[in-house]
Design a protein around this motif. Sequence first.
Motif, mmCIF file in Angstrom:
data_model
loop_
_atom_site.group_PDB
_atom_site.id
_atom_site.type_symbol
_atom_site.label_atom_id
_atom_site.label_comp_id
_atom_site.label_asym_id
_atom_site.label_seq_id
_atom_site.Cartn_x
_atom_site.Cartn_y
_atom_site.Cartn_z
ATOM 1 N N ARG A 254 0.850 -1.185 0.000
ATOM 2 C CA ARG A 254 0.000 0.000 0.000
ATOM 3 C C ARG A 254 0.887 1.236 0.000
ATOM 4 N N LEU A 255 0.740 2.023 -1.026
ATOM 5 C CA LEU A 255 1.450 3.298 -1.116
ATOM 6 C C LEU A 255 0.591 4.403 -0.528
ATOM 7 N N SER A 256 1.259 5.351 0.097
ATOM 8 C CA SER A 256 0.592 6.530 0.632
ATOM 9 C C SER A 256 1.225 7.772 0.049
ATOM 10 N N CYS A 257 0.433 8.808 -0.076
ATOM 11 C CA CYS A 257 0.927 10.096 -0.549
ATOM 12 C C CYS A 257 0.302 11.170 0.330
ATOM 13 N N ALA A 258 1.135 11.785 1.155
ATOM 14 C CA ALA A 258 0.664 12.824 2.064
ATOM 15 C C ALA A 258 0.848 14.191 1.425
ATOM 16 N N ALA A 259 -0.196 14.997 1.515
ATOM 17 C CA ALA A 259 -0.182 16.316 0.902
ATOM 18 C C ALA A 259 -0.171 17.407 1.960
ATOM 19 N N SER A 260 0.551 18.455 1.673
ATOM 20 C CA SER A 260 0.518 19.629 2.538
ATOM 21 C C SER A 260 -0.603 20.537 2.089
ATOM 22 N N GLY A 261 -0.882 21.564 2.855
ATOM 23 C CA GLY A 261 -1.902 22.506 2.435
ATOM 24 C C GLY A 261 -3.275 22.162 2.960
ATOM 25 N N ARG A 262 -4.184 23.137 2.873
ATOM 26 C CA ARG A 262 -5.500 22.978 3.483
ATOM 27 C C ARG A 262 -6.604 22.718 2.477
ATOM 28 N N THR A 263 -6.243 22.575 1.203
ATOM 29 C CA THR A 263 -7.273 22.437 0.183
ATOM 30 C C THR A 263 -7.193 21.100 -0.535
ATOM 31 N N PHE A 264 -6.662 20.078 0.151
ATOM 32 C CA PHE A 264 -6.468 18.774 -0.489
ATOM 33 C C PHE A 264 -7.766 18.247 -1.077
ATOM 34 N N SER A 265 -8.879 18.511 -0.416
ATOM 35 C CA SER A 265 -10.157 17.950 -0.864
ATOM 36 C C SER A 265 -10.582 18.460 -2.233
ATOM 37 N N CYS B 92 2.959 10.056 -6.994
ATOM 38 C CA CYS B 92 1.625 10.634 -6.904
ATOM 39 C C CYS B 92 1.667 12.034 -7.499
ATOM 40 N N ALA B 93 0.501 12.459 -7.960
ATOM 41 C CA ALA B 93 0.387 13.738 -8.642
ATOM 42 C C ALA B 93 -0.930 14.395 -8.270
ATOM 43 N N GLY B 94 -0.941 15.721 -8.313
ATOM 44 C CA GLY B 94 -2.145 16.457 -7.948
ATOM 45 C C GLY B 94 -2.462 17.560 -8.924
ATOM 46 N N LYS B 95 -3.780 17.785 -9.067
ATOM 47 C CA LYS B 95 -4.259 18.864 -9.931
ATOM 48 C C LYS B 95 -5.442 19.514 -9.234
ATOM 49 N N LEU B 96 -5.390 20.828 -9.097
ATOM 50 C CA LEU B 96 -6.460 21.553 -8.431
ATOM 51 C C LEU B 96 -7.706 21.584 -9.295
ATOM 52 N N GLY B 97 -8.813 21.133 -8.702
ATOM 53 C CA GLY B 97 -10.102 21.233 -9.369
ATOM 54 C C GLY B 97 -10.193 20.432 -10.651
ATOM 55 N N GLY B 98 -10.948 20.962 -11.588
ATOM 56 C CA GLY B 98 -11.141 20.307 -12.868
ATOM 57 C C GLY B 98 -12.211 19.235 -12.812
ATOM 58 N N VAL B 99 -12.493 18.691 -13.979
ATOM 59 C CA VAL B 99 -13.515 17.653 -14.097
ATOM 60 C C VAL B 99 -12.870 16.299 -14.388
ATOM 61 N N GLY B 100 -11.961 16.287 -15.356
ATOM 62 C CA GLY B 100 -11.248 15.068 -15.693
ATOM 63 C C GLY B 100 -12.142 14.006 -16.275
ATOM 64 N N PRO B 101 -11.782 12.729 -16.168
ATOM 65 C CA PRO B 101 -10.565 12.254 -15.493
ATOM 66 C C PRO B 101 -9.290 12.625 -16.247
ATOM 67 N N TYR B 102 -8.226 12.747 -15.492
ATOM 68 C CA TYR B 102 -6.948 13.151 -16.048
ATOM 69 C C TYR B 102 -5.981 11.984 -16.021
ATOM 70 N N ARG B 103 -5.463 11.641 -17.206
ATOM 71 C CA ARG B 103 -4.614 10.463 -17.345
ATOM 72 C C ARG B 103 -3.244 10.787 -17.926
ATOM 73 N N GLN B 104 -3.007 12.046 -18.241
ATOM 74 C CA GLN B 104 -1.751 12.444 -18.887
ATOM 75 C C GLN B 104 -0.815 13.104 -17.879
ATOM 76 N N VAL B 105 0.476 12.822 -18.050
ATOM 77 C CA VAL B 105 1.488 13.395 -17.165
ATOM 78 C C VAL B 105 1.408 14.913 -17.134
ATOM 79 N N ASP B 106 1.257 15.530 -18.298
ATOM 80 C CA ASP B 106 1.322 16.996 -18.355
ATOM 81 C C ASP B 106 0.041 17.672 -17.882
ATOM 82 N N GLU B 107 -0.935 16.900 -17.439
ATOM 83 C CA GLU B 107 -2.153 17.486 -16.869
ATOM 84 C C GLU B 107 -2.016 17.759 -15.373
#
Length: 125
Positions: free
Chosen positions: A19-30, A96-111
């Motif tokens: 099981r991999l985990s990815c912890a994020a900083s910041g208050r807007t993770f949701s 792990c990777a993160g993108k603020l908002g959007g609709v997606g789904p996002y499957r590309q590295v550059d997204e």
Amino acid sequence: QVQLVESGGGLVQAGGSLRLSCAASGRTFSTYTMGWFRQPPGKEREFVATIRWFDNNTYYTDSVKGRFTISRDNARSTVYLQMNSLNPEDTAIYFCAGKLGGVGPYRQVDEYPYWGQGTQVTVSS
């Protein structure tokens, strides 16, 4: 902006689990769509799974469907990747990777603008 730190990689025998985990900083993770990617030795980085921020819908690359599960815990600002029935072809550095908002789904590295440093997963035969 969010900072991401992966953990949970390691060496496992074929058929095993991690099981991999990815912890994020910041208050807007949701409000972040989160993804997992991997980079096998000598190959390009590739999409593994993603989970959308607004409905928690999940999407997977075909090779991991039924074996891997992505999930998130917004209270802990953490996204997980449960990997079962691992095989040597799953050997890679996992990011792990993160993108603020959007609709997606996002499957590309550059997204995805935000990335962790990666964690090594090695599956022995």
